[in-house]
Design a protein around this motif. Structure first.
Motif, PDB file in Angstrom:
ATOM      1  N   ALA A  55       0.835  -1.207   0.000  1.00 62.06           N
ATOM      2  CA  ALA A  55       0.000   0.000   0.000  1.00 62.06           C
ATOM      3  C   ALA A  55       0.867   1.252   0.000  1.00 62.06           C
ATOM      4  CB  ALA A  55      -0.935  -0.002   1.217  1.00 62.06           C
ATOM      5  N   PHE A  56       1.931   1.255   0.820  1.00 66.58           N
ATOM      6  CA  PHE A  56       2.851   2.393   0.833  1.00 66.58           C
ATOM      7  C   PHE A  56       3.407   2.632  -0.573  1.00 66.58           C
ATOM      8  CE2 PHE A  56       4.289   1.309   5.464  1.00 66.58           C
ATOM      9  CZ  PHE A  56       3.015   1.602   5.926  1.00 66.58           C
ATOM     10  N   ALA A  57       3.846   1.544  -1.214  1.00 61.47           N
ATOM     11  CA  ALA A  57       4.475   1.649  -2.528  1.00 61.47           C
ATOM     12  C   ALA A  57       3.502   2.155  -3.581  1.00 61.47           C
ATOM     13  CB  ALA A  57       5.042   0.289  -2.941  1.00 61.47           C
ATOM     14  N   VAL A  58       2.263   1.663  -3.544  1.00 59.62           N
ATOM     15  CA  VAL A  58       1.281   2.028  -4.566  1.00 59.62           C
ATOM     16  C   VAL A  58       0.756   3.444  -4.368  1.00 59.62           C
ATOM     17  CG1 VAL A  58      -1.029   1.497  -5.462  1.00 59.62           C
ATOM     18  CG2 VAL A  58       0.583  -0.360  -4.989  1.00 59.62           C
ATOM     19  N   ALA A 103      -4.856  -3.541   4.258  1.00 64.91           N
ATOM     20  CA  ALA A 103      -4.566  -2.720   3.080  1.00 64.91           C
ATOM     21  C   ALA A 103      -5.112  -1.304   3.247  1.00 64.91           C
ATOM     22  CB  ALA A 103      -5.165  -3.371   1.836  1.00 64.91           C
ATOM     23  N   VAL A 104      -6.298  -1.184   3.824  1.00 63.29           N
ATOM     24  CA  VAL A 104      -6.893   0.138   4.046  1.00 63.29           C
ATOM     25  C   VAL A 104      -6.063   0.925   5.064  1.00 63.29           C
ATOM     26  CG1 VAL A 104      -8.943   1.370   4.864  1.00 63.29           C
ATOM     27  CG2 VAL A 104      -9.197  -0.672   3.432  1.00 63.29           C
ATOM     28  N   ILE A 105      -5.631   0.251   6.128  1.00 61.76           N
ATOM     29  CA  ILE A 105      -4.752   0.903   7.107  1.00 61.76           C
ATOM     30  C   ILE A 105      -3.479   1.383   6.427  1.00 61.76           C
ATOM     31  CG2 ILE A 105      -3.310   0.530   9.159  1.00 61.76           C
ATOM     32  CD1 ILE A 105      -5.421  -1.554  10.062  1.00 61.76           C
ATOM     33  N   GLY A 106      -2.884   0.528   5.603  1.00 62.35           N
ATOM     34  CA  GLY A 106      -1.658   0.890   4.900  1.00 62.35           C
ATOM     35  C   GLY A 106      -1.833   2.092   3.995  1.00 62.35           C
ATOM     36  N   ALA A 110       0.319   5.438   4.440  1.00 64.75           N
ATOM     37  CA  ALA A 110       1.159   5.894   3.322  1.00 64.75           C
ATOM     38  C   ALA A 110       1.086   7.402   3.156  1.00 64.75           C
ATOM     39  CB  ALA A 110       0.731   5.194   2.031  1.00 64.75           C
ATOM     40  N   VAL A 111      -0.101   7.960   3.321  1.00 66.29           N
ATOM     41  CA  VAL A 111      -0.261   9.412   3.203  1.00 66.29           C
ATOM     42  C   VAL A 111       0.546  10.129   4.283  1.00 66.29           C
ATOM     43  CG1 VAL A 111      -1.906  11.330   3.314  1.00 66.29           C
ATOM     44  CG2 VAL A 111      -2.523   9.213   2.116  1.00 66.29           C
ATOM     45  N   SER A 339       7.695   5.134  -2.326  1.00 65.14           N
ATOM     46  CA  SER A 339       7.113   4.193  -3.281  1.00 65.14           C
ATOM     47  C   SER A 339       8.129   3.140  -3.700  1.00 65.14           C
ATOM     48  CB  SER A 339       6.606   4.938  -4.513  1.00 65.14           C
ATOM     49  OG  SER A 339       6.139   4.030  -5.484  1.00 65.14           O
ATOM     50  N   LEU A 340       9.262   3.603  -4.198  1.00 61.99           N
ATOM     51  CA  LEU A 340      10.286   2.659  -4.639  1.00 61.99           C
ATOM     52  C   LEU A 340      10.889   1.909  -3.462  1.00 61.99           C
ATOM     53  CD1 LEU A 340      12.071   4.872  -7.314  1.00 61.99           C
ATOM     54  CD2 LEU A 340      10.381   3.075  -7.696  1.00 61.99           C
TER      55      LEU A 340
END
Length: 389
Positions: A55-58, A103-106, A110-111, A339-340
């Motif tokens: 999720a962080f990456a996307v 995934a939702v938490i991630g 990420a934000v 992301s990377l």
């Protein structure tokens, strides 16, 4: 922004930081319980920790654009809503909810991962080291608390693993109430997003790639330990509750390094020596953990690994401000690096679990982590150079 508003913003940043690791680090201490109750394989259990990294990456590359569209204050509040929703789904929507909610938490985390370093660059350009230290220290404190209390909440308090993970909803709600005062926050120089070509330059910059790789390798090491440290400790003969306390110590010992390393790093002409020392200690510490066969050596190696992980994450976050020349550029570099970087980190827990399933031994996975620490030394030497994009 006056002094009172700056103080309120620092408090808001601290509370956001509390939420950027705690909802997921507690899973590592509970993974053996979750595996049994849901009948998951080692690789499937590894995916639970890998999902936030994916999720962080996307999500990370899109955060600067979303910030431009909605405003930094609005976007961060929406991210907290995502975290709250994800926590509920993860605990109370069955086996599929475990993965979907994670995934939702991630997505929400990420934000925050991307926005906070750019907010620090925007609002505290002369205090990047100090505010970054406060930010990463706050993350470490609650990451450690989460690892340490998850098993006692689940077993001793009788909450079960679902409710033990759900308690973090309370912290998210409190943070939302605090962040509402930052509702209208905007990055300074917001027009840079639309008028310059920094996004193109970021992806063409070699220093940006080194920062991204540094972020990725240190994240890979960190999340492999978060996911599997309690399980590896149990394989060394330590009971599940004590292993959870050791995992908590791994997180808590990172606190002094998280605070001190940025303050030390920003005072130097470059950060090459700092990254070199930390990476070397990291590699030696993991080797100690590999060969450890008594409690004293296990404790020493876990604490040293935790200390290095704290220094590495704070350096990675500091590099975002130090290697960029403005808030807009910092947001883009933060998005690229995370992301990377997290794309690389995402494969770690899954591969670790898969290798263990194949060989039924932790020796090969730990040897791989030693190699990654050596790679961190090489990449850090470049990321620490005194240049900007």
């Amino acid at each position: 922004m006056n002094g009172k508003n700056k103080t309120l913003l620092i408090i808001a940043i601290i509370f956001v930081a509390f939420n950027l690791r705690s909802p997921i680090t507690g899973v590592g201490s509970l993974v053996s319980i979750i595996k049994v109750q849901l009948n998951l394989s080692g690789s499937a259990a590894g995916i639970i920790t890998t999902i936030p990294l994916v999720a962080f990456a996307v999500v990370s590359p899109f955060v600067s654009k979303l910030s431009q569209k909605y405003g930094s204050g609005h976007l961060m509040f929406y991210a907290l809503i995502f975290m709250a929703a994800g926590i509920v789904i993860r605990s109370f929507a069955g086996t599929s909810g475990l993965f979907i909610g994670t995934a939702v938490i991630g997505t929400g985390i990420a934000v925050g991962n991307v926005m906070i370093p750019s907010i620090i660059k925007s609002e505290f350009p002369l205090k990047i080291g100090m505010i970054t230290g406060i930010f990463t220290t706050s993350m470490s404190i609650f990451a450690g608390i989460s690892s340490g209390i998850s098993v006692p909440l689940s077993k001793d308090a009788g909450l079960g693993w679902k409710n033990a993970l759900a308690v973090w909803l309370i912290l998210v709600i409190v943070t939302m109430l605090i962040w509402i005062f930052q509702w209208n926050l905007q990055l300074k120089g917001k027009n840079e997003f639309a008028n310059d070509s920094s996004e193109k330059n970021v992806y063409k910059s070699s220093i940006a790639w080194y920062v991204a790789l540094y972020m990725g390798i240190q994240s890979l090491l960190y999340y492999c330990f978060v996911a599997w440290l309690p399980t590896i400790l149990q394989a060394k003969g330590i009971n599940v509750e004590t292993a959870g306390y050791y995992a908590s110590a791994y997180q808590i010992i990172a606190i002094p390094a998280s605070f001190a390393v940025p303050l030390l790093a920003v005072r130097r002409e470059n950060q090459k020596l700092v990254t070199g020392i930390i990476s070397c200690i990291y590699a030696v510490s993991i080797f100690m953990f590999l060969i450890a066969n008594n409690t004293m050596l296990i404790v020493a190696s876990v604490l040293l690994c935790g200390l290095c992980s704290g220094g590495c994450i704070s350096l990675a976050m500091s590099f975002i401000g130090l290697r960029s020349s403005g808030a807009g550029e910092a947001a883009k570099l933060s998005g690229m690096a995370q992301s990377l970087g997290y794309t690389l980190a995402a494969v770690g827990p899954f591969i670790i679990g898969s290798i263990f399933d194949l060989f039924h031994s932790w020796n090969i996975p730990l040897t791989g982590l030693i190699i990654m620490a050596i790679c961190l030394l090489i990449v850090g030497n470049k990321a620490g150079e005194d240049v900007t994009i």
